[in-house]
Design a protein around this motif. Structure first.
Motif, PDB file in Angstrom:
ATOM      1  N   UNK A 120      25.116 -28.910 -76.338  1.00  0.00           N
ATOM      2  CA  UNK A 120      25.592 -27.559 -76.641  1.00  0.00           C
ATOM      3  C   UNK A 120      25.744 -26.670 -75.412  1.00  0.00           C
ATOM      4  N   UNK A 121      24.884 -26.860 -74.416  1.00  0.00           N
ATOM      5  CA  UNK A 121      24.990 -26.050 -73.206  1.00  0.00           C
ATOM      6  C   UNK A 121      26.307 -26.326 -72.481  1.00  0.00           C
ATOM      7  N   UNK A 122      26.750 -27.577 -72.473  1.00  0.00           N
ATOM      8  CA  UNK A 122      28.027 -27.937 -71.860  1.00  0.00           C
ATOM      9  C   UNK A 122      29.178 -27.356 -72.672  1.00  0.00           C
ATOM     10  N   UNK A 123      29.105 -27.479 -73.984  1.00  0.00           N
ATOM     11  CA  UNK A 123      30.162 -26.953 -74.846  1.00  0.00           C
ATOM     12  C   UNK A 123      30.334 -25.455 -74.654  1.00  0.00           C
ATOM     13  N   UNK A 124      29.229 -24.725 -74.631  1.00  0.00           N
ATOM     14  CA  UNK A 124      29.296 -23.263 -74.464  1.00  0.00           C
ATOM     15  C   UNK A 124      29.810 -22.906 -73.073  1.00  0.00           C
ATOM     16  N   UNK A 125      29.386 -23.649 -72.051  1.00  0.00           N
ATOM     17  CA  UNK A 125      29.868 -23.378 -70.690  1.00  0.00           C
ATOM     18  C   UNK A 125      31.367 -23.616 -70.584  1.00  0.00           C
ATOM     19  N   UNK A 126      31.868 -24.698 -71.194  1.00  0.00           N
ATOM     20  CA  UNK A 126      33.304 -24.969 -71.169  1.00  0.00           C
ATOM     21  C   UNK A 126      34.086 -23.893 -71.925  1.00  0.00           C
ATOM     22  N   UNK A 127      33.517 -23.399 -73.014  1.00  0.00           N
ATOM     23  CA  UNK A 127      34.190 -22.331 -73.761  1.00  0.00           C
ATOM     24  C   UNK A 127      34.211 -21.033 -72.958  1.00  0.00           C
ATOM     25  N   UNK A 195      10.581 -22.249 -67.723  1.00  0.00           N
ATOM     26  CA  UNK A 195      11.948 -21.772 -67.896  1.00  0.00           C
ATOM     27  C   UNK A 195      12.791 -22.115 -66.671  1.00  0.00           C
ATOM     28  N   UNK A 196      12.241 -21.869 -65.478  1.00  0.00           N
ATOM     29  CA  UNK A 196      13.004 -22.124 -64.257  1.00  0.00           C
ATOM     30  C   UNK A 196      13.311 -23.608 -64.105  1.00  0.00           C
ATOM     31  N   UNK A 197      12.372 -24.477 -64.451  1.00  0.00           N
ATOM     32  CA  UNK A 197      12.579 -25.909 -64.314  1.00  0.00           C
ATOM     33  C   UNK A 197      13.779 -26.384 -65.132  1.00  0.00           C
ATOM     34  N   UNK A 198      13.861 -25.931 -66.384  1.00  0.00           N
ATOM     35  CA  UNK A 198      14.988 -26.321 -67.240  1.00  0.00           C
ATOM     36  C   UNK A 198      16.287 -25.650 -66.805  1.00  0.00           C
ATOM     37  N   UNK A 199      16.202 -24.388 -66.421  1.00  0.00           N
ATOM     38  CA  UNK A 199      17.370 -23.645 -65.939  1.00  0.00           C
ATOM     39  C   UNK A 199      17.954 -24.328 -64.702  1.00  0.00           C
ATOM     40  N   UNK A 242       9.321 -34.423 -64.320  1.00  0.00           N
ATOM     41  CA  UNK A 242       7.904 -34.509 -64.650  1.00  0.00           C
ATOM     42  C   UNK A 242       7.363 -33.283 -65.382  1.00  0.00           C
ATOM     43  N   UNK A 243       7.740 -32.096 -64.952  1.00  0.00           N
ATOM     44  CA  UNK A 243       7.055 -30.876 -65.385  1.00  0.00           C
ATOM     45  C   UNK A 243       7.339 -30.490 -66.834  1.00  0.00           C
ATOM     46  N   UNK A 244       8.615 -30.555 -67.229  1.00  0.00           N
ATOM     47  CA  UNK A 244       8.972 -30.130 -68.591  1.00  0.00           C
ATOM     48  C   UNK A 244       9.682 -31.216 -69.391  1.00  0.00           C
ATOM     49  N   UNK A 245       9.885 -32.382 -68.800  1.00  0.00           N
ATOM     50  CA  UNK A 245      10.560 -33.463 -69.522  1.00  0.00           C
ATOM     51  C   UNK A 245      12.068 -33.411 -69.443  1.00  0.00           C
ATOM     52  N   UNK A 246      12.598 -32.550 -68.596  1.00  0.00           N
ATOM     53  CA  UNK A 246      14.039 -32.366 -68.349  1.00  0.00           C
ATOM     54  C   UNK A 246      14.886 -32.508 -69.615  1.00  0.00           C
ATOM     55  N   UNK A 247      14.699 -31.554 -70.525  1.00  0.00           N
ATOM     56  CA  UNK A 247      15.528 -31.541 -71.740  1.00  0.00           C
ATOM     57  C   UNK A 247      17.000 -31.374 -71.359  1.00  0.00           C
ATOM     58  N   UNK A 248      17.313 -30.355 -70.583  1.00  0.00           N
ATOM     59  CA  UNK A 248      18.656 -29.989 -70.090  1.00  0.00           C
ATOM     60  C   UNK A 248      19.733 -30.087 -71.175  1.00  0.00           C
ATOM     61  N   UNK A 249      19.317 -30.041 -72.427  1.00  0.00           N
ATOM     62  CA  UNK A 249      20.244 -30.243 -73.539  1.00  0.00           C
ATOM     63  C   UNK A 249      19.570 -29.765 -74.819  1.00  0.00           C
ATOM     64  N   UNK A 250      19.991 -28.625 -75.376  1.00  0.00           N
ATOM     65  CA  UNK A 250      19.347 -28.124 -76.592  1.00  0.00           C
ATOM     66  C   UNK A 250      19.360 -29.115 -77.753  1.00  0.00           C
ATOM     67  N   UNK A 286      21.045 -23.446 -71.770  1.00  0.00           N
ATOM     68  CA  UNK A 286      22.296 -22.723 -72.015  1.00  0.00           C
ATOM     69  C   UNK A 286      22.592 -21.774 -70.862  1.00  0.00           C
ATOM     70  N   UNK A 287      21.578 -21.028 -70.417  1.00  0.00           N
ATOM     71  CA  UNK A 287      21.774 -20.084 -69.312  1.00  0.00           C
ATOM     72  C   UNK A 287      21.955 -20.820 -67.984  1.00  0.00           C
ATOM     73  N   UNK A 288      21.240 -21.917 -67.803  1.00  0.00           N
ATOM     74  CA  UNK A 288      21.410 -22.708 -66.580  1.00  0.00           C
ATOM     75  C   UNK A 288      22.814 -23.279 -66.474  1.00  0.00           C
ATOM     76  N   UNK A 289      23.369 -23.714 -67.611  1.00  0.00           N
ATOM     77  CA  UNK A 289      24.741 -24.228 -67.618  1.00  0.00           C
ATOM     78  C   UNK A 289      25.735 -23.134 -67.253  1.00  0.00           C
TER      79      UNK A 289
END
Length: 326
Positions: A120-127, A195-199, A242-250, A286-289
């Motif tokens: 979703x973060x990619x989709x919103x960024x492309x939009x 928050x910063x790690x995922x962003x 390591x720190x947050x599990x790198x979700x990078x994707x809602x 989403x904000x990082x994207x």
């Protein structure tokens, strides 16, 4: 001489004189000498497939991503218990490879149909930055989230008995195994650091994706884009995961989290760290994207599809006068 298999007797059911009866769906197709220029649907389902095809592609891509990703986490973690497996089946690097493979294969499945967002973060960024139609965004995100739910459900069903053993009894479900499916930060990480790690990781993800799809920046052949994503996700996991599990994707986090809340883990998956599920693995990517896309389009991208490169009033007047846009 043996008799012919087709009798010449007109009364024979196989007689050549019989006229073949075709059912409506068996009518022979004959070509005319000239094309009419019209197109015809092959059957009734074809037009309905076109309506759901892109959403179904995103659903399938995310489902494959989650099957490989949560599957490798489950195998590595659960096999560390001698009652589950006689020897451990993998280590942290195995997890990085599993998520990388899931990403590459998930994108390969849907790249030519929906664009292979699976995020979703990619989709919103492309939009926001590249003109992707906003009217498609809700459908894409719905398909992505449902793909996450179904993918996690399949892996949960596959490892159900191993989870029972690891938890210490049938039906016991705690955050100890909820982390097989969704991300939970390490205890020493502050909320701001989470928050910063995922962003940060998602911004890097988007910058590389935009670079590899930029025709003016040496992109790989279209069919090899998933290979680039394999390297990218492998690198993110090995270096920043390591720190947050790198979700990078809602969808990668929220979809499986919804599943865990439905199969016995309860509200604990949401109340962890004061609604961590929302502000870290959903909002931060989403904000990082957005930040990654803004950086690339403002400083590096010359393509016309970006809102940053839309002609201003002066340029439009010059184009109307006959000049050409660079």
């Amino acid at each position: 001489m043996p008799p012919s298999s087709i009798s010449s007797d007109p009364s024979s059911p196989n007689s050549p004189s019989d006229k073949k009866h075709f059912e409506p769906d068996e009518l022979p197709i004959t070509a005319t000498s000239e094309s009419t220029g019209r197109f015809v649907h092959p059957n009734w389902w074809w037009k309905y497939r076109q309506i759901i095809r892109e959403i179904a592609a995103e659903f399938t891509g995310v489902m494959i991503l989650i099957i490989f990703g949560t599957g490798v986490v489950s195998q590595v973690v659960l096999s560390s218990n001698p009652a589950v497996a006689p020897t451990p089946k993998g280590e942290y690097l195995s997890i990085s490879f599993g998520w990388a493979a899931g990403t590459a294969l998930g994108v390969w499945v849907c790249l030519g149909i929906s664009g292979g967002h699976i995020n979703p973060a990619i989709t919103i960024a492309f939009a926001t930055w590249r003109g992707f139609p906003w009217k498609k965004v809700p459908g894409y995100i719905f398909g992505q989230l449902m793909g996450g739910v179904v993918g996690a459900a399949l892996v949960y069903a596959d490892y159900f008995h191993a989870i029972d053993i690891y938890e210490g009894g049938r039906g016991i479900r705690t955050l100890k195994t909820a982390s097989l499916f969704s991300t939970y930060a390490l205890d020493y990480m502050t909320n701001v650091s989470c928050f910063f790690s995922e962003f940060f990781a998602t911004a890097i993800l988007v910058i590389v994706i935009l670079a590899t799809t930029d025709k003016g920046n040496g992109p790989p052949p279209l069919g090899l884009l998933p290979l680039v994503l394999f390297i990218l996700i492998l690198g993110l996991g090995a270096c920043l995961g390591m720190e947050t599990g790198y979700a990078v994707n809602p969808a990668r986090d929220l979809g499986p989290r919804l599943l865990t809340s439905m199969v016995g883990y309860g509200s604990a998956v949401y109340t962890f760290r004061n609604q961590y599920w929302l502000w870290c693995p959903v909002l931060a990517p989403i904000l990082g994207a957005q930040a990654g896309a803004m950086f690339y389009d403002v400083f590096l991208f010359n393509g016309r599809e970006s809102i940053v490169n839309k002609p201003n009033a002066k340029a439009r007047r010059m184009i109307a006068a006959g000049d050409e846009l660079v």
